[in-house]
Design a protein around this motif. Structure first.
Motif, PDB file in Angstrom:
ATOM      1  N   SER A 118       0.836  -1.201   0.000  1.00  0.00           N
ATOM      2  CA  SER A 118       0.000   0.000   0.000  1.00  0.00           C
ATOM      3  C   SER A 118       0.871   1.252   0.000  1.00  0.00           C
ATOM      4  CB  SER A 118      -0.873   0.020   1.259  1.00  0.00           C
ATOM      5  OG  SER A 118      -0.041   0.191   2.396  1.00  0.00           O
ATOM      6  N   GLY A 119       0.217   2.373  -0.309  1.00  0.00           N
ATOM      7  CA  GLY A 119       0.926   3.647  -0.277  1.00  0.00           C
ATOM      8  C   GLY A 119       1.426   3.972   1.119  1.00  0.00           C
ATOM      9  N   SER A 120       0.613   3.652   2.127  1.00  0.00           N
ATOM     10  CA  SER A 120       1.007   3.930   3.513  1.00  0.00           C
ATOM     11  C   SER A 120       2.289   3.188   3.875  1.00  0.00           C
ATOM     12  CB  SER A 120      -0.089   3.469   4.488  1.00  0.00           C
ATOM     13  OG  SER A 120      -1.313   4.035   4.166  1.00  0.00           O
ATOM     14  N   GLU A 121       2.320   1.914   3.545  1.00  0.00           N
ATOM     15  CA  GLU A 121       3.516   1.116   3.872  1.00  0.00           C
ATOM     16  C   GLU A 121       4.733   1.635   3.124  1.00  0.00           C
ATOM     17  OE1 GLU A 121       1.459  -3.264   4.517  1.00  0.00           O
ATOM     18  OE2 GLU A 121       1.829  -2.489   2.526  1.00  0.00           O
ATOM     19  N   ALA A 258       9.157  12.209  -3.142  1.00  0.00           N
ATOM     20  CA  ALA A 258       7.963  12.552  -3.928  1.00  0.00           C
ATOM     21  C   ALA A 258       6.929  11.464  -3.680  1.00  0.00           C
ATOM     22  CB  ALA A 258       8.303  12.637  -5.407  1.00  0.00           C
ATOM     23  N   ASP A 259       5.808  11.836  -3.096  1.00  0.00           N
ATOM     24  CA  ASP A 259       4.721  10.873  -2.896  1.00  0.00           C
ATOM     25  C   ASP A 259       3.845  10.918  -4.143  1.00  0.00           C
ATOM     26  OD1 ASP A 259       2.462   9.484  -2.303  1.00  0.00           O
ATOM     27  OD2 ASP A 259       2.317  10.180  -0.230  1.00  0.00           O
ATOM     28  N   GLU A 260       4.128   9.963  -5.037  1.00  0.00           N
ATOM     29  CA  GLU A 260       3.424   9.892  -6.331  1.00  0.00           C
ATOM     30  C   GLU A 260       2.308   8.860  -6.275  1.00  0.00           C
ATOM     31  OE1 GLU A 260       4.059  11.288  -9.493  1.00  0.00           O
ATOM     32  OE2 GLU A 260       6.073  12.151  -9.390  1.00  0.00           O
ATOM     33  N   ALA A 287       1.855   3.772  -6.033  1.00  0.00           N
ATOM     34  CA  ALA A 287       0.935   2.660  -5.741  1.00  0.00           C
ATOM     35  C   ALA A 287      -0.264   2.817  -6.693  1.00  0.00           C
ATOM     36  CB  ALA A 287       0.499   2.708  -4.274  1.00  0.00           C
ATOM     37  N   LYS A 288      -1.468   2.673  -6.190  1.00  0.00           N
ATOM     38  CA  LYS A 288      -2.722   2.937  -6.910  1.00  0.00           C
ATOM     39  C   LYS A 288      -2.666   2.561  -8.407  1.00  0.00           C
ATOM     40  CE  LYS A 288      -4.231   6.446  -3.579  1.00  0.00           C
ATOM     41  NZ  LYS A 288      -5.415   6.092  -2.859  1.00  0.00           N
ATOM     42  N   ALA A 289      -2.363   3.540  -9.293  1.00  0.00           N
ATOM     43  CA  ALA A 289      -2.405   3.270 -10.736  1.00  0.00           C
ATOM     44  C   ALA A 289      -1.244   2.392 -11.203  1.00  0.00           C
ATOM     45  CB  ALA A 289      -2.425   4.580 -11.514  1.00  0.00           C
TER      46      ALA A 289
END
Ligand SMILES: Cc1ncc(COP(=O)(O)O)c(C=O)c1O
Length: 464
Positions: A118-121, A258-260, A287-289
């Motif tokens: 995940s993005g958080s991790e 950079a949080d992309e 993450a995500k996309a």
């Protein structure tokens, strides 16, 4: 509000399921919406009602909700090697291929990739590596992390600590010590009378420098920033912001992460938000996309200097003591590789650039609406500020929850958007067509008009 039937799916949901990022009391009383099906940019609830998913779920279902190629590749991988890990030097070729692919498309020269779920991790791992790195360099005091007010970097204890979302801290004893916050760069809300975007950016950079100096530059390790803020309101940076912020970071030897997680893979019209805004990060989380969100996967890219320090630490401690059972899950990696192929074969980022004028232009037309104070966006991400008086920047009383009212009305008209306070966020799937954008605008316009009529009757809205 419909009554909840006993033993219905909603009644059972309320009985057994804790929803995330939800007003639990309201949910307990009124329930929410359960979705059963997706098709392209549309989703359908358990009653068969159709919605345009104007948020791509959580800013993430980039290829919409029915991409068969991703389902097929996941099924094939489940039959071949449904699970393997990357501990103790083991792994699988899908993670190798995906890491190589990501390094080849990184916005700046990167060296290695570390996979999480995940993005958080991913952001949590970045914090650990920043601490590990500075210990390796013999500067154990250089550990503080700077985020921004209203920034959103996730839900683990460290990633909430970087974030600047008051509701995610309240009651949780967060942030951890050593996490500091600088300004939210919302030009429309935050600029002083007569201040240009460039001058506002000067002020943002000067305040960051003041914070670093007050803390002591020898104690400040890294700055985390989303190229375009998501949870902060789909908020594009003011002109020259990133150039000025990066100059300050460089001056004090502060790493840039950079949080992309939202911007990565086309959201801003380029593959990376870093490309759109000229950011040169030392680490990048995405993450995500990455998988079009058909599977949970995140990737942290790191530069060579960070990797070298990690190897040095590993020599000292024997093992790089970090890892997740499901990090680099082979099914997720297979889906990510196929997603990347689809982006390239169909020129999805070119498509974003092609339809962006219809999207931003369509929203811009609401600038004259009596509820709308400002509209800003890039690519296929935008925010609409709802204001009692847009020209004078007078907000609605917060307790009236005008943003939530517009979001709920939009849902009634078959459009899912997100209210972040009184800012309405849009991030539709990247595959949306111009015609569908037109339909999204029609549904949004109806929601605005309905809420305007109610507010006018309450004496809260100005004349049209
Ligand atoms: C910019 C950004 N970073 C990190 C996260 C956290 O990602 P996840 O929900 O996958 O943990 C999000 C989630 O929306 C995000 O928007």
């Amino acid at each position: 509000m419909n009554a909840i039937r006993p033993n219905s799916a909603m009644a059972r949901d309320i009985a057994f399921h804790v929803h995330q990022q939800t007003d639990l009391k309201a949910h307990k009383e009124h329930g929410g919406t359960l979705f059963t099906k997706g098709n392209g940019i549309y989703v359908y609830d358990e009653n068969g009602k159709e919605y345009i998913e104007g948020m791509a779920g959580l800013w993430c279902a980039s290829l919409g909700f029915s991409e068969k190629r991703l389902a097929d590749v996941a099924y094939k991988q489940l039959l071949e090697l449904p699970y393997y890990h990357t501990f103790f030097g083991n792994g699988h070729t899908l993670a190798t291929d995906l890491a190589e692919k990501l390094i080849s498309i990184a916005p700046v020269k990167m060296s290695k990739v570390l996979f999480q779920c995940s993005g958080s991790e991913c952001n949590d791992a970045a914090v650990k590596l920043i601490w590990y790195y500075n210990n390796a360099l013999g500067r154990p005091q250089k550990k503080k992390i700077i985020g921004r007010e209203r920034g959103y970097h996730g839900n683990t204890i460290a990633s909430v600590s970087i974030s600047g979302q008051p509701h995610m801290r309240a009651g949780f004893d967060i942030p951890l010590p050593g996490f500091k916050h600088t300004d939210n760069p919302n030009y429309y809300r935050g600029h002083e009378e007569g201040e240009t975007e460039e001058q506002f950016s000067d002020r943002m950079a000067a305040n960051l420098e003041k914070l670093i100096l007050a803390e002591g530059p020898e104690t400040v390790a890294a700055f985390f920033g989303e190229p375009v803020q998501g949870g902060g309101g789909a908020l594009t940076p003011p002109r020259t912001y990133w150039d000025k912020i990066q100059a300050v970071l460089k001056k004090y030897d502060v790493l840039l992460v950079a949080d992309e997680v939202i911007c990565g893979f086309g959201r801003t019209g380029n593959r990376w938000g870093s490309e759109t805004y000229g950011m040169k990060p030392d680490m990048l989380s995405c993450a995500k996309a990455l998988t079009a969100s058909y599977q949970p996967l995140s990737a942290l890219m790191i530069s060579e200097k960070i990797y070298e320090a990690m190897v040095k630490q590993s020599e000292t401690h024997g093992t790089f003591g970090h890892g997740f059972t499901y990090g680099a899950h082979p099914v997720a990696c297979a889906v990510a590789l196929e997603t990347q192929k689809i982006y390239e074969e169909r020129d999805i980022f070119g498509h974003v650039r092609a339809v962006s004028p219809a999207f931003l232009g369509g929203l811009e037309k609401f600038r004259g609406h009596p509820l709308v104070g400002d509209v800003r966006g890039v690519g296929l991400i935008a925010g609409v500020e709802l204001m009692q008086d847009g020209a004078k920047r007078v907000p609605f009383p917060a307790e009236r929850k005008v943003g939530i009212a517009v979001m709920n009305k939009a849902a009634e008209h078959g459009l899912i958007v997100r209210a972040i306070g009184d800012r309405i966020a849009f991030t539709p799937p990247l595959i949306i067509s111009e015609e569908q954008i037109g339909e999204m605008m029609v549904r949004f316009g109806k929601a605005l008009d309905d809420v305007y009529a109610t507010l006018k009757a309450e004496g809260l809205a100005k004349a049209a």
